[in-house]
Write an enzyme that holds these catalytic residues in place. Structure first.
Site, mmCIF file in Angstrom:
data_model
loop_
_atom_site.group_PDB
_atom_site.id
_atom_site.type_symbol
_atom_site.label_atom_id
_atom_site.label_comp_id
_atom_site.label_asym_id
_atom_site.label_seq_id
_atom_site.Cartn_x
_atom_site.Cartn_y
_atom_site.Cartn_z
ATOM 1 N N THR A 128 -3.158 8.223 7.312
ATOM 2 C CA THR A 128 -3.119 7.516 5.823
ATOM 3 C C THR A 128 -5.187 7.073 6.292
ATOM 4 O OG1 THR A 128 -1.250 6.493 5.994
ATOM 5 C CG2 THR A 128 -2.946 5.613 4.801
ATOM 6 N N ARG A 166 10.150 8.437 -2.456
ATOM 7 C CA ARG A 166 10.392 6.960 -1.577
ATOM 8 C C ARG A 166 7.995 7.365 -2.361
ATOM 9 N NH1 ARG A 166 5.700 5.798 2.227
ATOM 10 N NH2 ARG A 166 6.463 3.493 3.080
ATOM 11 N N VAL A 167 8.396 5.972 -2.196
ATOM 12 C CA VAL A 167 6.784 5.705 -2.489
ATOM 13 C C VAL A 167 6.259 4.485 -1.703
ATOM 14 C CG1 VAL A 167 4.513 4.382 -4.366
ATOM 15 C CG2 VAL A 167 6.530 6.421 -5.169
ATOM 16 N N GLY A 168 5.022 4.411 -0.766
ATOM 17 C CA GLY A 168 4.760 3.790 0.021
ATOM 18 C C GLY A 168 4.037 2.363 -0.594
ATOM 19 N N ASP A 169 2.623 2.159 -0.068
ATOM 20 C CA ASP A 169 2.204 0.845 -0.259
ATOM 21 C C ASP A 169 0.300 1.284 -0.969
ATOM 22 O OD1 ASP A 169 1.710 1.514 2.481
ATOM 23 O OD2 ASP A 169 0.097 -0.101 2.299
ATOM 24 N N THR A 228 -3.233 -0.111 6.024
ATOM 25 C CA THR A 228 -2.348 1.774 7.259
ATOM 26 C C THR A 228 -1.260 0.969 7.710
ATOM 27 O OG1 THR A 228 -2.669 3.447 8.461
ATOM 28 C CG2 THR A 228 -4.005 1.547 8.712
ATOM 29 N N GLY A 229 -0.156 1.424 7.516
ATOM 30 C CA GLY A 229 0.664 1.194 8.558
ATOM 31 C C GLY A 229 2.158 1.130 7.067
ATOM 32 N N GLY A 270 4.628 1.289 5.017
ATOM 33 C CA GLY A 270 4.694 0.882 3.710
ATOM 34 C C GLY A 270 5.090 -0.261 2.995
HETATM 35 N N1 ASP Z 1 1.167 3.704 4.942
HETATM 36 C C1 ASP Z 1 1.601 4.703 4.629
HETATM 37 C C2 ASP Z 1 2.623 3.902 3.795
HETATM 38 O O1 ASP Z 1 3.837 4.010 3.851
HETATM 39 C C3 ASP Z 1 1.174 5.418 5.808
HETATM 40 C C4 ASP Z 1 0.524 4.947 6.964
HETATM 41 O O2 ASP Z 1 -0.113 3.892 6.020
HETATM 42 O O3 ASP Z 1 1.179 5.191 7.963
HETATM 43 O O4 ASP Z 1 3.086 5.244 2.769
#
Ligand code: ASP
Length: 355
Positions: free
Chosen positions: A220, A248-251, A271-272, A274
């Protein structure tokens, strides 16, 4: 009496520069001490957090990542030096990373369980607290540009899927064939996970699979900026997580989770994994620790990432910057691709935990 009068004069003299330089942030009760032309510019980017250990990249791969991160951080910083806004710098740097197959954003995005690339992005202006977010895109070449258009050219904050793409068309934002996002490397990761999932499902159910997915993420991208007018801004763009389910929607497009900016406190891009970042409202929580507990930016970022996220079982990291240009970087994963401009105006690129 005479002594009292001179004391008053001294107090008045001391107060003058404070009153003169104090600017209202636009919200009642919040005063910001800052010169109208900020001498300090600040720019930080990330290219994702995950299991990036020394030796997991070949020397050639490491060189490629370092070069692209340096190119992006320098491009954003150049824009700031030319007097452009933090939002401009963020869009410029993120577009460079979206166009690179190295990162999980734009070209090079990971695949969903049903073999698609589904992109999310958001951007936030710390001066006005305006924000724009997009989710579930299949055809927008640079989602960060569409997020900015949602913020600046629509009355809304978040737009998704086909509607968002229709808006992109109206705004003359570049659309591409969904095949454009394909990369062999991400396709191979999806196939690996599908196989691992099938093997594991036979043995032990689905719990460990979720962690496996979280560990196969990487890349990300995000940026935070402090511009010459003292305005903070942040932006983030992603393909999400490999093998995520349809819809699916992340953070990343959730304001306050993956992205947040407020001139009164800081700008954050995350990033991480989500789901954890949404539940913990990570980005806003960092700003809140600064706003209500007066923590410095690094300490606020560490509190949320090293304590709260860690305790919750999530992983990932953040980049943050405050209104004075102080930088906060924190991650609890093995590594995080990141780059910033140091006090001498030079780019610094880092990948691993221990440099
Ligand atoms: N945060 C992102 C998500 O969950 C993925 C990532 O940062 O690697 O969509």
């Amino acid at each position: 009496m005479k002594r009292f009068a001179s004391l008053l004069v001294v107090i008045a003299l001391l107060a003058v520069p404070i009153v003169v330089t104090a600017q209202k942030t636009g919200r009642p009760g919040v005063l910001q001490l800052q010169s109208p032309q900020n001498p300090r510019l600040g720019f930080v980017i990330h290219g994702g957090a995950g299991v990036i250990t020394r030796g997991s990249l070949t020397p050639e791969q490491e060189k490629e990542y370092r070069a692209k991160l340096e190119e992006a951080v320098l491009a954003g910083y150049k824009a700031l030096k030319e007097g452009k806004s933090g939002l401009d710098a963020i869009e410029i740097a993120i577009r460079i990373m979206e166009d690179s197959p190295l990162f999980n954003a734009g070209k090079g995005a990971v695949f969903t369980a049903d073999g698609k690339n589904e992109l999310d992005a958001s951007i936030m202006d710390g001066k006005s607290l305006n924000a724009g977010a997009v989710a579930g895109l299949h055809r927008v070449k640079n989602p960060i540009t569409l997020a900015r258009a949602v913020m600046e050219k629509s009355p809304h904050v978040m737009m998704i899927g086909e509607g968002a793409e229709k808006f992109a068309e109206e705004q003359k934002i570049e659309l591409v064939d969904p095949k454009y996002f394909f990369t062999q490397r991400r396709w191979d990761s999806l196939q690996r996970i599908i196989k691992e999932e099938q093997d594991k499902a036979k043995k032990e159910g689905s719990a460990s699979v979720t962690r496996e997915l979280a560990e196969n993420r990487f890349g990300t991208v995000g940026a935070v900026a402090l511009d010459k007018d003292g305005n903070l801004a942040s932006g983030t763009s992603t393909g999400g997580m490999t093998y995520k389910k349809y819809g699916r929607v992340g953070d990343v497009p959730v304001i306050g989770a993956g992205t947040y900016a407020d001139n009164a406190t800081c700008a954050v891009s995350a990033t991480g994994w989500g789901e954890f970042f949404i539940r913990l409202t990570v980005a806003r929580d960092i700003a809140s620790l600064m706003e209500y507990r007066a923590l410095p930016v690094q300490q606020a970022a560490d509190t949320v990432i090293q304590q709260k996220l860690q305790k919750a079982g999530g992983d990932g990291g953040v980049i943050a910057i405050d209104k004075f240009g102080n930088i906060g970087i924190s991650f609890n994963s093995e590594g995080m691709y990141r780059a910033y401009i140091d006090k001498e105006g030079k780019p610094v690129v880092e990948i691993y935990k221990q440099q």
